[in-house]
Design an enzyme around this catalytic site. Structure first.
Site, PDB file in Angstrom:
ATOM      1  N   TYR A  45      46.971 -13.373 -25.560  1.00 30.27           N
ATOM      2  CA  TYR A  45      47.221 -14.816 -25.602  1.00 30.27           C
ATOM      3  C   TYR A  45      46.507 -15.449 -26.791  1.00 30.27           C
ATOM      4  O   TYR A  45      45.366 -15.113 -27.080  1.00 30.27           O
ATOM      5  CB  TYR A  45      46.712 -15.486 -24.321  1.00 30.27           C
ATOM      6  CG  TYR A  45      47.419 -15.054 -23.056  1.00 30.27           C
ATOM      7  CD1 TYR A  45      48.579 -14.289 -23.110  1.00 30.27           C
ATOM      8  CD2 TYR A  45      46.934 -15.410 -21.807  1.00 30.27           C
ATOM      9  CE1 TYR A  45      49.230 -13.903 -21.957  1.00 30.27           C
ATOM     10  CE2 TYR A  45      47.574 -15.022 -20.646  1.00 30.27           C
ATOM     11  CZ  TYR A  45      48.720 -14.264 -20.726  1.00 30.27           C
ATOM     12  OH  TYR A  45      49.352 -13.878 -19.581  1.00 30.27           O
ATOM     13  N   GLU A  87      40.743 -28.044  -0.223  1.00 27.67           N
ATOM     14  CA  GLU A  87      42.134 -28.511  -0.273  1.00 27.67           C
ATOM     15  C   GLU A  87      42.261 -29.993  -0.636  1.00 27.67           C
ATOM     16  O   GLU A  87      43.363 -30.482  -0.881  1.00 27.67           O
ATOM     17  CB  GLU A  87      42.849 -28.182   1.051  1.00 27.67           C
ATOM     18  CG  GLU A  87      43.142 -26.680   1.144  1.00 27.67           C
ATOM     19  CD  GLU A  87      43.681 -26.248   2.500  1.00 27.67           C
ATOM     20  OE1 GLU A  87      43.291 -26.869   3.509  1.00 27.67           O
ATOM     21  OE2 GLU A  87      44.474 -25.289   2.552  1.00 27.67           O
TER      22      GLU A  87
END
Ligand SMILES: [Zn+2]
Ligand SMILES: [Zn+2]
Length: 395
Positions: A298, A372
């Site tokens: 990358y 979350e």
């Protein structure tokens, strides 16, 4: 932007958790995200977006065309999991042996779906276009590169792109921004030192590649400290050395595999050529042969500073300036770099750490889990960024 946005996001909180847990329980590896991509497309279709499937094998693209003309903004999530077992004992733990969402890509997908749910409920307020990119194989497969090659940034042409990664080193509720360089170029090298095997008791009639390798390892580690400008960044790690079979045998050859990280192309090329020179020099000094292979991975992830500023400004409106931090680049890699090579944009961090809940483990750990709360939080941040970029003035 008033309370309506917060209320709308609050209303979708349980839904977001359910979506994330469904994906978390069914992890799929790079280019195999068949069920995940089906799940994503079904939701996008329900939201009434134009949906395109099959890019880069399992990629999904959703498009919302605004009622009024304007620019096109894209947001991107990666969908792949990692080949490892989950050690968390939670009801939503991975149900698939040997596979786990240990990098939070389940959260990335969920957050983008939340953003789609929101904007599809207010199509009249959208001017310009919003494109959702769900790509496969970020973990080494370069799914992002293939999506770009297959034209994901065209039709309509994307003017700016934003992406985020959940970040376990930043508390939930905080955003981390990279002004320019965010993540490193991540390349790989393989070296073979080829000697001549023989009896361990008669080293003078063989050529011992293990001794040469010892010298080589030391010398390679002088490159970053002695050849790279101290104000620049570079990492060379030799991650694997293999050679030999028994205590009384000098082997024919030794192989080394390593990774090279850099934040600009000059250092990248410098590291590559120095490793090669040092390898050849060491081999020559021991009268041995060598082989050197360098595989470009990358590229460096370079944010557009204007777009990073926009992210900071937009997020601050929701969470206050004090919760937006400018963070240092990481020497990890990220294939969002391929999108940023083509269009301006910014890649940022969403804090998902919560010490009180024990959510402190780094990504790629079998104990990794997110708070979350990052799901509604991430949805809000992306909505604010899109609002800012497309000048929607959502209330
Ligand atoms: Zn990862
Ligand atoms: Zn990741």
């Amino acid at each position: 932007m008033g309370n309506t946005l917060k209320e709308k996001i609050d209303e979708m909180k349980n839904w977001l958790v359910e979506i994330r847990r469904t994906i978390h329980m069914h992890p799929e590896l790079g280019f195999e995200e068949v069920e995940t991509s089906k799940f994503v497309s079904e939701w996008l279709q329900k939201f009434g977006l134009d949906v395109k499937r099959g890019m880069a094998k399992t990629g999904v693209v959703g498009l919302l065309k605004g009622r009024k003309p304007g620019r096109t903004v894209a947001i991107r999530a990666d969908m792949d999991a990692l080949p490892m077992d989950e050690a968390n004992r939670v009801p939503y733990a991975s149900q698939i042996k040997g596979k786990m969402h240990a990098c939070g890509h389940d959260a990335h997908v969920t957050i983008l779906l939340g953003v789609a749910k929101f904007f599809s409920s207010i199509p009249d307020q959208v001017k310009g276009n919003i494109k959702w990119i769900f790509q496969p194989a970020e973990e080494g497969g370069g799914g992002g590169r293939i999506m770009v090659e297959e034209g994901v940034l065209k039709n309509p042409k994307v003017d700016a792109i934003f992406g985020a990664h959940v970040f376990p080193f930043l508390s939930v509720g905080k955003v981390g921004i990279y002004e320019r360089e965010g993540l490193a170029a991540a390349d790989r090298f393989t070296i073979k030192i080829i000697g001549k095997g023989g009896h361990a008791a008669s080293p003078h009639v063989s050529k011992d590649p293990i001794l040469a390798t010892g010298h080589l390892i030391t010398q390679i580690h002088s490159i970053v400290s002695r050849n790279v400008n101290p104000l620049e960044s570079g990492v060379i790690t030799i991650g694997k050395v293999s050679g030999g079979t028994a205590s009384n045998i000098i082997p024919d050859e030794v192989e080394l595999i390593g990774t090279v990280r850099s934040l600009n192309s000059q250092v990248r090329e410098e590291l590559k050529s120095r490793i090669e020179q040092v390898t050849q020099g060491i081999a020559r000094s021991f009268s041995m042969d060598c082989r050197f292979d360098f595989e470009y991975g990358y590229p460096v992830l370079v944010n557009n500073p204007e777009m990073s500023k926009l992210v900071g400004l937009a997020c601050s409106k929701g969470i206050g300036k004090e919760n937006v931090e400018v963070v240092k680049p990481s020497m990890g890699g990220e294939d969002f770099a391929y999108y940023l090579e083509k269009v301006p944009g910014s890649f940022f961090r969403l804090g998902c750490r919560n010490e009180e809940k024990g959510l402190i483990h780094p990504y790629h750990s079998s104990l990794f889990d997110i708070d979350e709360e990052v799901l509604p939080f991430g949805v809000e941040m992306f909505i604010r960024i899109i609002d800012q970029y497309l000048e929607l003035e959502i209330t």
